[in-house]
Design an enzyme around this catalytic site. Sequence first.
Site, mmCIF file in Angstrom:
data_model
loop_
_atom_site.group_PDB
_atom_site.id
_atom_site.type_symbol
_atom_site.label_atom_id
_atom_site.label_comp_id
_atom_site.label_asym_id
_atom_site.label_seq_id
_atom_site.Cartn_x
_atom_site.Cartn_y
_atom_site.Cartn_z
ATOM 1 N N GLU A 1 0.753 -8.425 -0.522
ATOM 2 C CA GLU A 1 0.082 -7.117 -0.563
ATOM 3 C C GLU A 1 0.556 -6.303 -1.759
ATOM 4 O O GLU A 1 -0.206 -5.566 -2.365
ATOM 5 C CB GLU A 1 0.327 -6.333 0.733
ATOM 6 C CG GLU A 1 -0.284 -6.966 1.977
ATOM 7 C CD GLU A 1 -1.800 -7.021 1.927
ATOM 8 O OE1 GLU A 1 -2.346 -7.524 0.925
ATOM 9 O OE2 GLU A 1 -2.436 -6.604 2.901
ATOM 10 N N THR B 1 -8.397 -1.481 -3.510
ATOM 11 C CA THR B 1 -7.438 -0.797 -2.633
ATOM 12 C C THR B 1 -6.554 0.131 -3.455
ATOM 13 O O THR B 1 -6.279 1.260 -3.049
ATOM 14 C CB THR B 1 -6.583 -1.829 -1.866
ATOM 15 O OG1 THR B 1 -7.456 -2.606 -1.061
ATOM 16 C CG2 THR B 1 -5.569 -1.155 -0.962
HETATM 17 N N1 HSE Z 1 -3.849 0.657 4.974
HETATM 18 C C1 HSE Z 1 -4.361 0.152 3.746
HETATM 19 C C2 HSE Z 1 -5.192 1.228 3.070
HETATM 20 C C3 HSE Z 1 -5.204 -1.057 4.028
HETATM 21 O O1 HSE Z 1 -5.995 1.846 3.761
HETATM 22 O O2 HSE Z 1 -5.032 1.456 1.880
HETATM 23 C C4 HSE Z 1 -5.771 -1.683 2.806
HETATM 24 O O3 HSE Z 1 -6.554 -2.794 3.229
#
Ligand code: HSE
Length: 308
Positions: free
Chosen positions: A129, A181
Amino acid sequence: MKSIKILAPATVANIVCGFDILGLALNHPQDEMEMRCIDKPIITIHHTDDFNLPLVPEQNVAGAALLALINEYPNKNIGFELIINKIIKPGSGLGSSAASSAGAVAGANYLLNNYFGKTDLIRFAMNGEKVASGVKHADNIAPCIYGGVTLVRSTSNLDIIPLTAPPMYVTVVHPQIEVKTSDARQILRKEVLLKDAIQQWGNIAGLVAGFLQNDYELISRSLEDVIIEPIRSILIPGFDEIKKQCKEVGVIGGGISGSGPSVFMFSKDETTANLAEQIMKAIYNKIGINYYTYVTTINKDGVKITDC
Ligand code: HSE
């Protein structure tokens, strides 16, 4: 050495109000992988999909996760050959990077006779990640490894709590627009008002209680995000209309899946879930954006491994 097949599920992170702490696994779509353990300290990655993802282990989310695992394994003469067929499109908001990294470390651990525990695997996969978005969040990885719904109480001292939830259908639309993201995190405000924080805490606690008590009404009331959604929804054409129309046909509730652009809705029954899908399709047909839709359920098992 033996080969294994791995199925790694898509995941819905945040579940509306639980930014970076709540997530659930889906039965559809799932990434497919094949893996073999070798007696050389080398990781080779091959993609059979067309996404042009990096193959250098340090730059590949599965590779970064495997490097972290190997680093903590006592025998330094091991490596892995991994073939990935990505079914979950990168940048969809459906935990594509988490599926690659969680699937890879779960597969590696199976080949190492389950030397590591699930919390270790999540810790390793979080390195993937970091490669994908710059942040080691675990809200996609945890449900991918455990299945079902999970709560990440802490990432600094990793504390994952698997939660029970009542049966629900999940309708997902993935509009074919790109929302990275990293960008979707960059636009967020760094500070929140106390009054918003209080409302959000109430919703998160209500949602968790609703899941544990099988209380659909409480789940519905708690699926509200006053902090992240008002900012991120601007990036998703049709979002407000999807929510409004899906509510009118009786969905439990829903919102942005992870950092988007996918949007999900929970329903109690398949008929309502299918109606939500029709609404999503009609809205994107009207706007003129291509999309994929999925009508699925919560995946209880997480990453699945079988011998070849
Ligand atoms: N919690 C993270 C976000 C998940 O919302 O940025 C990304 O898939």
